[in-house]
Scaffold this active site. Sequence first.
Site, PDB file in Angstrom:
ATOM      1  N   HIS B 284       0.825  -1.222   0.000  1.00  0.00           N
ATOM      2  CA  HIS B 284       0.000   0.000   0.000  1.00  0.00           C
ATOM      3  C   HIS B 284       0.853   1.263   0.000  1.00  0.00           C
ATOM      4  O   HIS B 284       0.505   2.257   0.630  1.00  0.00           O
ATOM      5  CB  HIS B 284      -0.950   0.003   1.210  1.00  0.00           C
ATOM      6  CG  HIS B 284      -2.024  -1.050   1.113  1.00  0.00           C
ATOM      7  ND1 HIS B 284      -3.199  -0.842   0.438  1.00  0.00           N
ATOM      8  CD2 HIS B 284      -2.089  -2.324   1.585  1.00  0.00           C
ATOM      9  CE1 HIS B 284      -3.948  -1.948   0.509  1.00  0.00           C
ATOM     10  NE2 HIS B 284      -3.300  -2.860   1.185  1.00  0.00           N
ATOM     11  N   ASP B 350      -1.086  -4.765   6.196  1.00  0.00           N
ATOM     12  CA  ASP B 350      -2.088  -5.672   5.612  1.00  0.00           C
ATOM     13  C   ASP B 350      -1.753  -5.957   4.151  1.00  0.00           C
ATOM     14  O   ASP B 350      -1.044  -5.201   3.489  1.00  0.00           O
ATOM     15  CB  ASP B 350      -3.495  -5.060   5.720  1.00  0.00           C
ATOM     16  CG  ASP B 350      -3.595  -3.746   4.983  1.00  0.00           C
ATOM     17  OD1 ASP B 350      -2.600  -2.984   4.974  1.00  0.00           O
ATOM     18  OD2 ASP B 350      -4.654  -3.461   4.404  1.00  0.00           O
ATOM     19  N   GLU B 351      -2.270  -7.068   3.662  1.00  0.00           N
ATOM     20  CA  GLU B 351      -2.286  -7.394   2.241  1.00  0.00           C
ATOM     21  C   GLU B 351      -0.921  -7.290   1.556  1.00  0.00           C
ATOM     22  O   GLU B 351      -0.812  -6.797   0.433  1.00  0.00           O
ATOM     23  CB  GLU B 351      -3.295  -6.492   1.498  1.00  0.00           C
ATOM     24  CG  GLU B 351      -4.726  -6.682   1.995  1.00  0.00           C
ATOM     25  CD  GLU B 351      -5.738  -5.859   1.203  1.00  0.00           C
ATOM     26  OE1 GLU B 351      -6.802  -6.393   0.890  1.00  0.00           O
ATOM     27  OE2 GLU B 351      -5.456  -4.673   0.921  1.00  0.00           O
ATOM     28  N   VAL B 352       0.098  -7.727   2.233  1.00  0.00           N
ATOM     29  CA  VAL B 352       1.416  -7.763   1.583  1.00  0.00           C
ATOM     30  C   VAL B 352       1.386  -8.862   0.514  1.00  0.00           C
ATOM     31  O   VAL B 352       0.969  -9.985   0.779  1.00  0.00           O
ATOM     32  CB  VAL B 352       2.524  -8.053   2.616  1.00  0.00           C
ATOM     33  CG1 VAL B 352       3.871  -8.241   1.916  1.00  0.00           C
ATOM     34  CG2 VAL B 352       2.601  -6.922   3.634  1.00  0.00           C
TER      35      VAL B 352
END
Lengths: 579, 579
Positions: B284, B350-352
């Site tokens: 992100h 998050d969401e790596v």
Amino acid sequence: MKILPALSLLIPVAVAIWPLPKSYTSGDTVLFIEDNVHVTYNGVSSHSILIIQKGHGTVNSTSPSTASEIVQTAIQRTYETLFSKNFIPWKFHPRNSDFEPSTENKKYITSITLTQTAADPENIFQAPVGEVDESYFLSLIESGKVTIKAKSSIGLARGLTTFTQLFFKHTEGCVYTTLAPVEISDEPKFAHRGINMDTARNYFDVDDIKRIIDAAAYNKFNRFHIHITDSQSWPLVIPSMPDLATKGAYRKDLVYTPEQVADIQRYGGLLGVQVFLEIDMPGHTSSIWFSRPELITAFNEEAWDTYAAEPPSGTLKLNSTEVYDFLDEMLDDLLPRLSPYTGYFHSGGDEVNIQAYLLDETVRSNDTAVLQPLMEKFVQRNHDQIREKGLTPIVWEEMLLTWNVSLGKDVIVQTWQSDEAVAAVTEKGYKALVGNYNYWYLDCGNGQWLDFPPSSSEKYWPYNDYCFPRHNWRVMYSYDPLHGVPPEAHHLVVGGEAHIWAEQTDPVNIDNMVWPRACAAAEVLWSGAKDETGGNRSQTEASPRLSEMRERLVARGVMAHPIQMPYCIMNGTQCGLDH
Amino acid sequence: MKILPALSLLIPVAVAIWPLPKSYTSGDTVLFIEDNVHVTYNGVSSHSILIIQKGHGTVNSTSPSTASEIVQTAIQRTYETLFSKNFIPWKFHPRNSDFEPSTENKKYITSITLTQTAADPENIFQAPVGEVDESYFLSLIESGKVTIKAKSSIGLARGLTTFTQLFFKHTEGCVYTTLAPVEISDEPKFAHRGINMDTARNYFDVDDIKRIIDAAAYNKFNRFHIHITDSQSWPLVIPSMPDLATKGAYRKDLVYTPEQVADIQRYGGLLGVQVFLEIDMPGHTSSIWFSRPELITAFNEEAWDTYAAEPPSGTLKLNSTEVYDFLDEMLDDLLPRLSPYTGYFHSGGDEVNIQAYLLDETVRSNDTAVLQPLMEKFVQRNHDQIREKGLTPIVWEEMLLTWNVSLGKDVIVQTWQSDEAVAAVTEKGYKALVGNYNYWYLDCGNGQWLDFPPSSSEKYWPYNDYCFPRHNWRVMYSYDPLHGVPPEAHHLVVGGEAHIWAEQTDPVNIDNMVWPRACAAAEVLWSGAKDETGGNRSQTEASPRLSEMRERLVARGVMAHPIQMPYCIMNGTQCGLDH
């Protein structure tokens, strides 16, 4: 100069006319426009036009002709849109790019020549479907001359609406297009392009309604259907029956007076949006109980779901001379006040609940064999009276398809439950409106508003409202009004409506509920659902155009929600994927 | 006088305090209140209080103590709420009923005595979870004396917020309660009650953010988490690295300056809402590429879905001294400016996407055995720096549950994917925040915003956004933060957050996206999800109270949507059904 077929994926984002014109070409020459631009209408540069453009007045209601009034209103609106309600299109260009034209050595739009090539129908406000030619031709040449030609005043208004969508606001305050030369030929696919707004579940001020009509006109809608009464409230003032609204409205002052109704109708009429009312009958009428309890059966039964689709239950008695007398008097009062501004009146007819007539002492039956002749008589009486006042009836599909009422062939049948209903209506030879609730109901998806304990049947649980989930614009855009209708019956599909029912919508959130999603319906109705290949129109092509239309709506004070983040619209099609 | 246990279905609609107090009793005596009512705080009727109540000024920032500032702000807000932002509750009474009290022989509130019984923590703005006692006791007796007692200034603020919800505007303009005598004892169930707002997918003005914080405080939220940067934009000004925002923001001027961040934090702090920032890392982060391309790998790959959850792809390189140097410098600039007003900093996580590291020349691997030690080092470096600046780290659940980073036990782990994640975090002995995306993500349900051709896989079709459908307030209200967590670990569930991600939310529609649905989360966090029987709280009881809270939010300028039509709230529980 680029030749851009209307359906090309190569359309630059900047040429973001919504709804999509039938054909156009554009170039890349920059022209500015100023508020002293010379405008003529059929060769006349009227004083009133000058007054309007300088912002010193509004349309003069003593103007010589309706056509002139409509065109003057369109010119006024063009000035407002260009110079007061415009936007800087930074979101539609790469991050930090130098996208604005130089303001040195500006070239200008030099003149706008509006030519109406035929006379308007005698009373254009009342014109039936198809009787107003809304086509227009628009040319903007590099020397700055603008020509708009149309066969009707409303056609000129449509052309001016398109014209405003060629222009952007500059950070220095001036207004420009980057698209000259432009040539557009345009006409609508469907004749009845409407929004149906429910003002009975919640009350909306006249200004709220006008704001929706203004945005509707900006999307080239040409009908505005007000579902003005329902079981929850009766906000419509009938002067000969004052208690109807005084007792039946949510609050004594939350009403629509005859003057306000006429004001709304006239406002729409001048924008080329015919405003007609619906009094939904015989169901959806329990608010009449508050003033005339003797006319309503099954009012507010505790087990309302036995007697109605939503609380409170209640319906007009079906075999009652008192009800007939009431309708005679009520419609005699109302209809002559509506007819100067519309050719239509909607008598409702959806969701009639037969169990309610078990409690109706004039019927005492839920047997459709008993009820059908009574319904036939009820509807015919209404329609005779509507026609007598010079109006054409519109009804919901159930009257034809469920109740088999022998409607006159003048009647327009409004479908809502399925594509099959459209095919069935046209198969019987009737004109049909579309608006399948699985696609074009704007109210869906907020989840259950009824209060049920967790032990209730699953049917009522939070996600299960009747038309869950929310239909996003892509769903609405994928809806084909002609789906399942044989080609020989296409001419009977006269158009359709997007619907905003108001169980969870009031003035605070209506803009966001309607816009920009209703724009998808507007484009389907104006441009057709299919592209040249016969397939659905491309959402990838439409998406940035709709984002731009959304910005134009916001600029005019409409709280339309965004459909993509700036990252996406700044970067062309990078928020798609090819696999 | 009625004794009303907090959970009774008999609660009259008028006693519509939101969130529900722990215990209260109320009566039916009418008292009016005027803006000259005598207010004292710990015995002092300060001049500044008088200035505020007369509307001649705002809170004086040179006031002697933070506690006094918070209380003075609360008093000012009480006056504004009662006298400028109140509403006439016609919707909550039967149609056309004479519901307003007589304005003859008015009796008045005679005094408001605020007593703080303990000193505030040394810096209340920075206080960690649980260190501010927000409980209060409120008494309003029939003679007109009001007493509010609390152990902290924020407790007094909470009590004053409750106090305002006892009052209504009269059509004659005056302000009254019908509920005297009132006695309330109240305290929150959870210590961290937050909203997480994404200001990176769309930019929001400082005033938009303050409006959300104001409404949050009015719902007794005490945390405001700003997800201030993401892949789409970097609006946060880091003075030592000016290009970060100048090039990474959507537009040069759509940024948050240090002064604006401090202004937002101070605004929240004075309302008892601690404002902390998140810089989501290492994923992100692609907006950093616009100024520092050497720090980002897999930037804006065409097949973005291979490398990221949404476009554009891109992540900080995972084994780069340049990245470390950047973080050293960037956080050294930022953190000391944040710490006066918060005890926390959220480092994301998050969401790596492991595929991105295949393209990262410092790693060239998607093998988690290779990546895990690098992630460990990356996170520990961040957290060491955060602690060094006096702040406590918050991370998304993946850092603990997916990446198995050996976090310090001071770290708060924010879950979002499941109830099981909450249980797993607490089982490892960490403090957890809840906010399951199937319940508390406010952005869900608008449908797909990505542009895909119809031939795309069904996964991308219009209804299939990642957390479809929209969670209505009943769904949010049914969420139990403690679900699946064993009782001995309940103390580790320190609270939760409702989330508003901004892919389809911008300043035009944010109010409507957040309110009143976030109120449901507010009540779960303040009052607990379960009633005295151990079952979910009754939606039937909550529904009219939430409708009233919605009207109070609208009165304060927040565009919260309605959850039921007036017919329902006028008629008690008639929009439910017993079978």
